[in-house]
Motif scaffolding. Structure first.
Motif, PDB file in Angstrom:
ATOM      1  N   ARG A  93       0.829  -1.199   0.000  1.00  0.00           N
ATOM      2  CA  ARG A  93       0.000   0.000   0.000  1.00  0.00           C
ATOM      3  C   ARG A  93       0.867   1.253   0.000  1.00  0.00           C
ATOM      4  O   ARG A  93       2.056   1.200   0.309  1.00  0.00           O
ATOM      5  N   PRO A  94       0.262   2.413  -0.314  1.00  0.00           N
ATOM      6  CA  PRO A  94       1.002   3.667  -0.129  1.00  0.00           C
ATOM      7  C   PRO A  94       1.442   3.805   1.320  1.00  0.00           C
ATOM      8  O   PRO A  94       0.656   3.578   2.245  1.00  0.00           O
ATOM      9  N   ALA A  95       2.689   4.163   1.513  1.00  0.00           N
ATOM     10  CA  ALA A  95       3.279   4.119   2.853  1.00  0.00           C
ATOM     11  C   ALA A  95       3.325   5.488   3.505  1.00  0.00           C
ATOM     12  O   ALA A  95       3.277   6.524   2.846  1.00  0.00           O
ATOM     13  N   LYS A  96       3.428   5.449   4.830  1.00  0.00           N
ATOM     14  CA  LYS A  96       3.834   6.618   5.596  1.00  0.00           C
ATOM     15  C   LYS A  96       5.007   6.176   6.458  1.00  0.00           C
ATOM     16  O   LYS A  96       5.098   5.006   6.849  1.00  0.00           O
ATOM     17  N   PRO A  97       5.953   7.056   6.742  1.00  0.00           N
ATOM     18  CA  PRO A  97       7.141   6.626   7.488  1.00  0.00           C
ATOM     19  C   PRO A  97       6.868   6.463   8.975  1.00  0.00           C
ATOM     20  O   PRO A  97       6.190   7.286   9.589  1.00  0.00           O
ATOM     21  N   TYR A  98       7.400   5.392   9.525  1.00  0.00           N
ATOM     22  CA  TYR A  98       7.319   5.120  10.963  1.00  0.00           C
ATOM     23  C   TYR A  98       8.707   5.246  11.578  1.00  0.00           C
ATOM     24  O   TYR A  98       9.719   4.937  10.944  1.00  0.00           O
ATOM     25  N   THR A  99       8.720   5.646  12.832  1.00  0.00           N
ATOM     26  CA  THR A  99       9.996   5.776  13.535  1.00  0.00           C
ATOM     27  C   THR A  99      10.412   4.493  14.239  1.00  0.00           C
ATOM     28  O   THR A  99      11.584   4.313  14.571  1.00  0.00           O
ATOM     29  N   LEU A 100       9.445   3.588  14.459  1.00  0.00           N
ATOM     30  CA  LEU A 100       9.728   2.315  15.124  1.00  0.00           C
ATOM     31  C   LEU A 100       8.838   1.244  14.510  1.00  0.00           C
ATOM     32  O   LEU A 100       7.633   1.439  14.368  1.00  0.00           O
ATOM     33  N   VAL A 101       9.453   0.116  14.140  1.00  0.00           N
ATOM     34  CA  VAL A 101       8.704  -1.002  13.551  1.00  0.00           C
ATOM     35  C   VAL A 101       9.022  -2.274  14.325  1.00  0.00           C
ATOM     36  O   VAL A 101      10.192  -2.575  14.597  1.00  0.00           O
ATOM     37  N   PHE A 102       7.970  -3.013  14.679  1.00  0.00           N
ATOM     38  CA  PHE A 102       8.113  -4.342  15.262  1.00  0.00           C
ATOM     39  C   PHE A 102       7.780  -5.365  14.173  1.00  0.00           C
ATOM     40  O   PHE A 102       6.697  -5.313  13.585  1.00  0.00           O
ATOM     41  N   LEU A 103       8.692  -6.286  13.934  1.00  0.00           N
ATOM     42  CA  LEU A 103       8.511  -7.283  12.892  1.00  0.00           C
ATOM     43  C   LEU A 103       8.792  -8.667  13.483  1.00  0.00           C
ATOM     44  O   LEU A 103       9.937  -9.001  13.782  1.00  0.00           O
ATOM     45  N   ASP A 104       7.735  -9.450  13.667  1.00  0.00           N
ATOM     46  CA  ASP A 104       7.846 -10.765  14.289  1.00  0.00           C
ATOM     47  C   ASP A 104       7.080 -11.769  13.442  1.00  0.00           C
ATOM     48  O   ASP A 104       5.995 -12.217  13.813  1.00  0.00           O
ATOM     49  N   PRO A 105       7.623 -12.156  12.279  1.00  0.00           N
ATOM     50  CA  PRO A 105       6.893 -13.062  11.389  1.00  0.00           C
ATOM     51  C   PRO A 105       6.854 -14.486  11.929  1.00  0.00           C
ATOM     52  O   PRO A 105       7.696 -14.875  12.741  1.00  0.00           O
ATOM     53  N   PRO A 106       5.881 -15.277  11.468  1.00  0.00           N
ATOM     54  CA  PRO A 106       5.851 -16.694  11.840  1.00  0.00           C
ATOM     55  C   PRO A 106       7.169 -17.369  11.463  1.00  0.00           C
ATOM     56  O   PRO A 106       7.761 -17.062  10.425  1.00  0.00           O
ATOM     57  N   PHE A 107       7.618 -18.254  12.300  1.00  0.00           N
ATOM     58  CA  PHE A 107       8.890 -18.935  12.064  1.00  0.00           C
ATOM     59  C   PHE A 107       8.789 -19.907  10.883  1.00  0.00           C
ATOM     60  O   PHE A 107       7.725 -20.444  10.584  1.00  0.00           O
ATOM     61  N   HIS A 108       9.931 -20.113  10.231  1.00  0.00           N
ATOM     62  CA  HIS A 108      10.111 -21.137   9.195  1.00  0.00           C
ATOM     63  C   HIS A 108       9.205 -20.933   7.986  1.00  0.00           C
ATOM     64  O   HIS A 108       8.856 -21.890   7.300  1.00  0.00           O
ATOM     65  N   GLN A 109       8.850 -19.686   7.703  1.00  0.00           N
ATOM     66  CA  GLN A 109       8.053 -19.388   6.509  1.00  0.00           C
ATOM     67  C   GLN A 109       8.761 -18.411   5.573  1.00  0.00           C
ATOM     68  O   GLN A 109       8.160 -17.935   4.608  1.00  0.00           O
ATOM     69  N   GLN A 110      10.017 -18.120   5.842  1.00  0.00           N
ATOM     70  CA  GLN A 110      10.840 -17.280   4.957  1.00  0.00           C
ATOM     71  C   GLN A 110      10.192 -15.927   4.682  1.00  0.00           C
ATOM     72  O   GLN A 110      10.175 -15.443   3.547  1.00  0.00           O
ATOM     73  N   LEU A 111       9.668 -15.310   5.727  1.00  0.00           N
ATOM     74  CA  LEU A 111       8.986 -14.027   5.574  1.00  0.00           C
ATOM     75  C   LEU A 111       9.834 -12.834   6.018  1.00  0.00           C
ATOM     76  O   LEU A 111       9.536 -11.697   5.648  1.00  0.00           O
ATOM     77  N   ALA A 112      10.870 -13.073   6.813  1.00  0.00           N
ATOM     78  CA  ALA A 112      11.639 -11.951   7.365  1.00  0.00           C
ATOM     79  C   ALA A 112      12.284 -11.112   6.277  1.00  0.00           C
ATOM     80  O   ALA A 112      12.129  -9.882   6.245  1.00  0.00           O
ATOM     81  N   ALA A 113      13.029 -11.737   5.371  1.00  0.00           N
ATOM     82  CA  ALA A 113      13.771 -10.989   4.357  1.00  0.00           C
ATOM     83  C   ALA A 113      12.860 -10.184   3.433  1.00  0.00           C
ATOM     84  O   ALA A 113      13.101  -8.985   3.219  1.00  0.00           O
ATOM     85  N   PRO A 114      11.797 -10.784   2.852  1.00  0.00           N
ATOM     86  CA  PRO A 114      10.935  -9.972   1.987  1.00  0.00           C
ATOM     87  C   PRO A 114      10.236  -8.831   2.713  1.00  0.00           C
ATOM     88  O   PRO A 114      10.035  -7.754   2.141  1.00  0.00           O
ATOM     89  N   CYS A 115       9.885  -9.046   3.976  1.00  0.00           N
ATOM     90  CA  CYS A 115       9.246  -7.959   4.728  1.00  0.00           C
ATOM     91  C   CYS A 115      10.238  -6.837   5.018  1.00  0.00           C
ATOM     92  O   CYS A 115       9.890  -5.655   4.929  1.00  0.00           O
TER      93      CYS A 115
END
Length: 206
Positions: A131-153
């Protein structure tokens, strides 16, 4: 895309019955305005709040930097990280959670705390990041394990304009994974608990 499960892992709750989708566990807020409040969480497959010890370490790392922050909580699950951030002074949090039942419980918990400046978005995280983005100063990223989602996110956050120039990014992955992050993200802190490793990155402008 492979089916995702809600994120957040931990020993911080006890499940005493077996019917998925029923509010059975408790999430404890560690510090700030809502310290010691306990919130119901669903018994839902894959729902795993970040361990208390890891959350306490993370928010000790962040310290006073939370005040006034614009926060994005991806794979929000119980919202344990985003709610903790609001409790400690963040201005607002956008929670993104795919499971409608989990998102509904999160919305209920925010309302019970009278958190009105934040919002829950029922969406797949990778779709949301197109989607069109707005900038955030802090991001929490906790993807499900073993689904290879960290790098693309991580790539989508950097390429899509979701990060302020000096944004801070928290990434939690399975310990066996060495995450591939953008080259302008500098590792600031790292800790391990059980099968998960938590990393805090500082973004630098390209």
């Amino acid at each position: 895309m492979t089916k995702q499960r809600s994120s957040r892992s931990s020993s911080s709750r006890r499940i005493t019955a077996h019917r998925a989708g029923k509010p059975l566990g408790k999430l404890r807020i560690i510090g700030g305005e809502f310290r010691r409040r306990q919130l119901p969480v669903l018994d839902s497959p894959g729902l795993r709040p970040t361990p208390d010890r890891v959350r306490e370490t993370l928010f000790n790392w962040l310290g006073q930097q939370l005040y006034g922050q614009q926060v994005l909580d991806l794979f929000a699950g119980t919202g344990s990280l985003g709610i903790e951030a609001v409790s400690r002074g963040a201005a607002c949090v956008d929670f993104v959670e795919r499971d409608p039942r989990v998102a509904a419980q999160l919305s209920t918990n925010l309302a019970s705390l009278n958190i009105t400046a934040s919002a829950v978005h029922v969406n797949d995280v990778q779709a949301y990041l197109t989607r069109p983005a707005k900038p955030y100063t802090l991001v929490f990223l906790d993807p499900p394990f073993h689904q290879q989602l960290a790098a693309p996110c991580c790539s989508a956050l950097e390429a899509g304009g979701w990060l302020s120039e000096d944004a801070i990014i928290y990434l939690e992955t399975e310990t066996s994974l060495s995450p591939n992050v953008p080259t302008n993200w500098q590792l600031y802190r790292e800790t391990q608990a059980g099968e998960s490793t938590a990393r805090l990155y500082q973004r630098h402008p390209l």
